[in-house]
Every structure is written in structure tokens, then in C-alpha cells.
Motif scaffolding. Structure first.
Motif, PDB file in Angstrom:
ATOM      1  N   PHE A  78      34.783  40.311  40.422  1.00  0.00           N
ATOM      2  CA  PHE A  78      35.297  41.466  39.682  1.00  0.00           C
ATOM      3  C   PHE A  78      34.116  42.302  39.190  1.00  0.00           C
ATOM      4  CE2 PHE A  78      39.260  42.325  36.837  1.00  0.00           C
ATOM      5  CZ  PHE A  78      39.421  43.556  37.442  1.00  0.00           C
ATOM      6  N   TYR A 121      41.056  40.974  30.184  1.00  0.00           N
ATOM      7  CA  TYR A 121      41.641  42.063  30.962  1.00  0.00           C
ATOM      8  C   TYR A 121      42.970  42.463  30.349  1.00  0.00           C
ATOM      9  CZ  TYR A 121      43.225  44.786  34.982  1.00  0.00           C
ATOM     10  OH  TYR A 121      43.674  45.791  35.800  1.00  0.00           O
ATOM     11  N   PHE A 136      44.061  41.409  39.874  1.00  0.00           N
ATOM     12  CA  PHE A 136      42.978  41.485  40.842  1.00  0.00           C
ATOM     13  C   PHE A 136      42.794  40.164  41.578  1.00  0.00           C
ATOM     14  CE2 PHE A 136      38.431  40.917  41.884  1.00  0.00           C
ATOM     15  CZ  PHE A 136      38.207  42.031  42.675  1.00  0.00           C
ATOM     16  N   LYS A 386      40.883  51.598  41.117  1.00  0.00           N
ATOM     17  CA  LYS A 386      40.725  51.152  39.734  1.00  0.00           C
ATOM     18  C   LYS A 386      39.933  49.855  39.629  1.00  0.00           C
ATOM     19  CE  LYS A 386      44.947  53.412  38.057  1.00  0.00           C
ATOM     20  NZ  LYS A 386      46.330  53.238  37.532  1.00  0.00           N
ATOM     21  N   ASN A 387      40.265  48.886  40.455  1.00  0.00           N
ATOM     22  CA  ASN A 387      39.592  47.587  40.392  1.00  0.00           C
ATOM     23  C   ASN A 387      38.703  47.409  41.622  1.00  0.00           C
ATOM     24  OD1 ASN A 387      41.086  46.987  38.054  1.00  0.00           O
ATOM     25  ND2 ASN A 387      42.752  46.103  39.251  1.00  0.00           N
TER      26      ASN A 387
END
Length: 622
Positions: A78, A121, A136, A386-387
Motif C-alpha cells: 500500500f 484506513y 485494497f 485513489k489507492n
């Protein structure tokens, strides 16, 4: 102590497992390149200070921290949310951790097991306490990346505790080399370096050569823009890749192997060096491994960063000390590769798949993914999503699921426009292709390819002509120059694209681009040259209207191509402060104080200084 036989290996493995099980609390500070760049080494040092007097806490990152990173990467995957800290056994994942957060993490979580929710998160008011619950991660199938972010990459004991070298032990004591090759073949593993050639078939071809001196080579060059899958494996779980190479060596009875890594990956090189040294010390590499009579030695070669050295024959030439340039085939690498000897050449991710195939069997592996493309694939998800980060998903998953479920959709809720897949060797896929399956054959049918696994997502404000120019500029600069089609053809294509983005294009340029692309694809020497025009051809087909706007209307709808921008001043917003005029380098802006100013676009050089200096947002482009 050097391990001399199977019994000693099993006893040592049990010791490693027992030691890991005794850890009441384990702090895993992400030591990947990206997180180190964000200061995770300082976070580690502070947590070590806080936990230095606690016997039941182990800070897992290694005693020495490498240089602050040069490239974005992260063992946890991430990457956008780093620095990352994972706390086990609670599976808390803390995001964007700062040095000043360490005391709260220590007091709340390490001492009392309570979460620090502000570091977790959050999406639409919902806080995800464990890493596995975060969207994610939830839709991923992390097999190759299973240990990345969960073990200490610099200590072989931690790798042993989660099963390192179990598959090699099984192979050398329970299987023949032929049985290893058959298992890999039956599993249907296809090379993850881009072309998707069956790994088992390649190994079988090497094993069948009359020449008995053979080599195993790992391609860790990974030169595609936006790709960092192999780097993360080398940094986060080097023993898995090394074990895969050992299994390949046993299968084809090779005694030497080479890992080719680009010099821009210093942390990966360092951790590979540590892993190899540790394996040699324990007797897992070198002469007479585990008393079996099988010997295998590994070497690391650092490349100078030439993109063409990702091609097999150019890579082996570079290892030999020659200029990295492709050669005419046949003979193929499996027949005459490194030093003209039969050579198994796969990339990092391919080798990292091998241990679990040998351990769990071909049937287990072939049930994952699709029948023609079994297993999982790691992708580097970047761009306007976004991720962003490193993901691993089953073959056959749709592009829509990757971008909108795992990636969380487009940044700032803008519209999706395209995704560049496979780096410079791939093409652009558009909205109508979002449900395309991500496997070798499905993508091939629509003119795309997985390549090494880079996914660059683009939103509605992206100029596709500039995207094509960017990738063509990259491939033209990286052309080795050996063959005329690639050396001269890509140069001509780049010149045409630069004319178009500068506002000097003609409609005949589009036909010429397609003619040049066809010539290069059919006559270039190597696969990298043949695929160089793909980004241009795919954008012309999908976004021809944008090309025509650049050529006919002299307009870039995204406002990206500076030469095609028209600067204007909104008279209702302009306060007549004159800051824009004072900062214009060519005096293209005139007016009176306290009255609206105007821009003479015949003199404007499109530098954007007026926009940067206007305090009222009165300057705009169209």
C-alpha cells in the motif's frame, strides 16, 4: 552452523518456528524503498528505543537500515499510504505514520493492545482495523507476495519460520529433476516477464540439451516506467526467489546462477547479497548442499539501467561483460544462452511462484486463475487512481475490479479515460474494455499484453497524444540502436508526435505513424522493438479525435500541450493588480492598474507564469 543433512535442516526450521511463535507482539515497520524514503528508518529507530527493555517485543526491520530509498516501493504494497507499520497479532495496519506517532503506538497498542484508530484506513466514516479488511487488500490473492511485509527480509531465520526452502528440501530428497519439471509443466505456469511462455517447457528444453554445462539466470532488470513488482519481491522476500532459482537449477542440473538487477535498485541488491550470504553460511547454497551431492552457486550482476537489457539475449550479453544488445535468433537462449550454454532465463516473479507449486502440487496451482493462465499476477497500480501500490490478483480478474474495487476508483471522482498496461510494450485500454479479463490470451485478443505488470490509470484530464509521445520518447531513448527499424523508426515516430503536440501536425502524419508502426512491428530485431509502437497505435485507434483536434483545431482538450494552450484573463475576476504583466517574460500582457488586463496570444510563449502569479484566479486556459 552449516546444515549438513535433512534432519539438521528440519531441526533448525523447528527452532525458527518456535522462536517466532514466542513473539507476543511483533512490530513490522515497512522497510521497502518507498517507506524508507518517507522516514520509516527513523520510525524504526524510535520504536526500538521505546521497546529496548521489553523482552517480549521484537522490532522487525533488521539491525541496519539501508540508504533512504531512491524508488517507490513497499513490502506491504500500500505504497501511497506509507510509512506503514503493522502490529501483530492484532493485524493492525497504521498508515502515514510520523515520528511523533511512535509514543502513542507504544502506549496504546504495544502495551495494551488497543488500536490507534486515527492512523487506520478510513472510508466514508468506516474505520478498517485490520489490514485484511481494507478494500485494497480484501480482493487480492497474495501468494507470491504473501510474506512481503510479514517477515524480516534480512534474517533467514524469519524466512525459515514461514516455510522457506521446504520445497527445495522436498525436491532434492523426494523428487527427480524430471519430476520437478513435470510438476511445473502440469501446473501451467507461464513466465511473468511479459511474453507468457510456459516455464515448464523452457526448463524441459534446457534439460534436454546435450551440453551438460547449464546456467540459471534471473531477470530482475524491470525497466518499465511505473513497474516495481520484482523489486518488492527482492526487497521483501528474497529467499523465495532464491529458492525458485535453486529448484530450476536442480531441475536442469545447473551448478551456477546469475541474478541480473539494475543498479537503481540498491536496497534489492543489498538484501539479495545478505540472503545469499546467509544461505551459503547455512549450507543451502554452495557445494554438496545438504549432503545430496548437488551444488549450486549464485552471483549478482548489476546492470547500468538499459531498458533493452530486459530482453533475454541482451541481458546475457551484459552479464558476459559485452554491450547489452539483442542478437538474432535462433539459436535461442535455451540452446545457447549465457556463454553459449543452455540457459533457463525467467524473471523474479516467475521464480517466486515455483516453491509453492512444488510444495502444494500442480493441481492446486492450476485451479487458481484461468485454465490457460493459471495462478496470480502482481501488478503495480499507479496513476490517477485513489489507492496506488503493489497488488496481486488471480489471473482472469477484470480490469474494472482492479481499478474500482482494489484501486478505489479514479482520484477526485473524475471520469476514467484509459489505462496503459504493460508499460512501453503495451497499449491503452479504454472504458469499453474495462470488463476485459487480465490474462495472457484475453489481452492478446484485444491487442494488449500484460508485459511486466505495470498499470497506469488515466483520468478524463489526460492528453492521450502526450501519453503516446511520452512512451515513444522513452523507447526511442532506450533503443540499443542495433537494428535500423527500431533505431530510425522510433526516432521518426517521435518527431511526428512532437510536431503534433507542438501544434505543427498534419493529417497525413497519422497515416505515416501507422505505416512506421507496421514496419517496426514486422522488422525490428527484438521483442522490445517490435512492441515499441503499441502505445501510439492503440491511442490513435481509441482516441483519433484527440489527434485530429491537435492537428486541425490546434487544441488540446486536456490543456496539457503547452503550445496549444490559449491563455485568457477573465475581466470579472481580474482586479488590475498587474502581477501577471510584471512576471510575463515577453511582455505579452498589457493593461491599466485597477482595470482588467489582456493577453496578446500572438506574443505569448505559453509559459504559464501569469497563472502562477495571479492571486485572484483570473487567468485561465482553453
Amino acid at each position: 552452523m552449516r546444515i549438513e543433512n535433512r534432519m539438521q535442516l528440519q531441526l533448525w526450521r523447528e527452532e525458527c518456528k518456535e522462536k517466532r511463535q514466542k513473539e507476543n507482539c511483533c512490530i513490522l515497520v515497512c522497510g521497502g524503498t518507498g517507506c524508507l524514503a518517507g522516514g520509516s528508518d527513523k520510525i524504526y529507530a524510535r520504536l526500538k528505543e521505546l521497546t529496548s527493555n521489553m523482552d517480549h517485543v521484537t522490532v522487525k526491520i533488521g539491525e541496519e537500515i539501508a540508504h533512504v530509498g531512491l524508488k517507490m516501493s513497499g513490502c506491504h504494497g500500500f505504497c501511497e499510504m506509507g510509512p506503514l507499520v503493522r502490529i501483530e497479532p492484532y493485524n493492525y495496519l497504521y498508515l502515514k505514520v510520523k515520528l511523533e506517532d511512535c509514543e502513542e503506538i507504544f502506549e496504546k497498542t504495544i502495551l495494551h493492545g488497543e488500536p490507534v484508530t486515527r492512523l487506520m484506513y478510513e472510508d466514508n466514516g468506516h474505520v478498517y482495523q485490520t489490514q485484511e479488511e481494507i478494500p485494497f487488500y480484501a480482493k487480492q490473492t497474495r501468494l507470491v507476495l504473501r510474506n512481503c511485509g510479514h517477515i524480516d527480509a534480512e534474517h533467514i531465520e524469519d524466512a525459515m519460520a514461514v516455510g522457506a526452502y521446504e520445497s527445495f528440501e522436498k525436491a532434492v530428497f523426494e523428487m527427480t529433476p524430471e519430476a520437478v519439471i513435470k510438476t511445473v509443466t502440469d501446473a501451467g505456469l507461464r513466465g511473468r516477464g511479459g511474453a507468457g511462455f510456459p516455464a515448464g517447457r523452457k526448463w524441459s528444453q534446457v534439460a534436454s540439451q546435450p551440453e551438460k554445462i547449464r546456467y540459471v539466470v534471473c531477470n530482475g532488470d524491470e525497466g518499465d516506467p511505473g513497474a516495481f513488482m520484482d523489486r518488492s519481491v527482492m526487497e521483501g522476500d528474497p529467499h523465495r526467489m532464491i529458492e525458485g532459482m535453486m529448484l530450476a537449477a536442480y531441475a536442469v542440473q545447473a551448478q551456477e546462477g546469475y541474478i541480473y538487477v539494475r543498479a537503481e535498485y540498491p536496497l534489492a541488491v543489498r538484501r539479495l547479497q545478505i540472503a545469499i550470504a546467509q544461505a551459503e553460511e547455512k549450507g543451502l547454497l554452495g557445494d554438496n548442499i545438504l549432503g545430496t551431492g548437488f551444488s549450486f552457486k549464485l552471483h549478482i550482476n548489476r546492470g547500468a539501467g538499459a531498458f533493452v537489457c530486459g530482453e533475454g539475449s541482451a541481458l546475457t550479453a551484459s552479464i558476459e561483460g559485452k554491450r547489452g544488445m539483442p542478437r538474432v535468433k535462433p539459436p535461442r537462449t535455451v540452446e545457447q544462452g549465457l556463454w553459449e550454454k543452455p540457459t533457463v532465463l525467467n524473471n523474479v516473479e516467475t521464480y517466486a511462484n515455483i516453491p509453492m507449486i512444488i510444495k502444494n502440487g500442480a493441481d492446486w496451482y492450476s485451479r487458481i486463475g484461468t485454465p490457460q493462465s493459471p495462478g496470480t499476477k502482481a501488478f503495480a497500480l499507479t496513476g490517477n487512481v485513489k489507492n496506488t501500490g503493489l497488488i496481486e490478483v488471480p489471473m482472469g480478474i477484470s480490469l474494472r475490479e482492479i481499478i474500482f474495487d482494489i484501486g478505489g476508483g479514479i482520484k477526485d471522482d473524475k471520469g476514467f479515460k484509459a489505462v496503459q498496461i504493460g508499460g512501453p510494450s503495451g497499449g491503452c485500454l479504454v472504458e469499453s474494455q474495462l470488463d476485459s479479463k487480465m490474462d495472457f490470451d484475453s489481452l492478446s485478443k484485444i491487442g494488449a499484453m500484460i508485459g511486466s505488470g505495470g498499470l497506469v490509470v488515466m483520468d478524463e484530464d489526460t492528453c492521450m497524444v502526450e501519453v503516446a509521445r511520452f512512451f515513444m520518447n522513452f523507447t526511442q531513448r532506450e533503443s540499443c540502436g542495433k537494428c535500423v527499424p527500431c533505431r530510425e523508426g522510433t526516432k521518426r515516430m517521435l518527431e511526428i508526435l512532437e510536431r503534433i503536440v507542438a501544434g505543427n501536425g498534419e493529417m497525413s502524419d497519422l497515416d505515416e505513424l501507422e505505416e512506421l508502426a507496421d514496419m517496426i512491428e514486422n522488422t525490428a530485431l527484438c521483442g522490445l522493438g517490435k512492441s515499441a509502437p503499441k502505445p501510439v497505435v492503440s491511442t490513435i485507434h481509441a482516441f483519433r479525435k484527440e489527434y485530429e483536434e491537435h492537428i486541425i483545431d490546434k487544441k488540446c482538450r486536456a490543456g496539457v500541450c503547452s503550445n496549444l494552450r490559449v491563455f485568457k484573463i477573465d475581466p470579472e475576476k481580474c482586479k488590475g493588480c498587474s502581477k501577471c504583466a510584471k512576471n510575463c517574460p515577453v511582455n505579452a500582457i498589457t493593461g491599466k492598474i485597477k482595470s482588467p488586463f489582456t493577453i496578446d496570444n500572438s506574443r505569448c510563449i505559453k509559459c504559464g507564469s501569469c497563472i502562477d502569479n495571479c492571486p485572484f484566479g483570473a487567468v485561465y486556459t482553453e
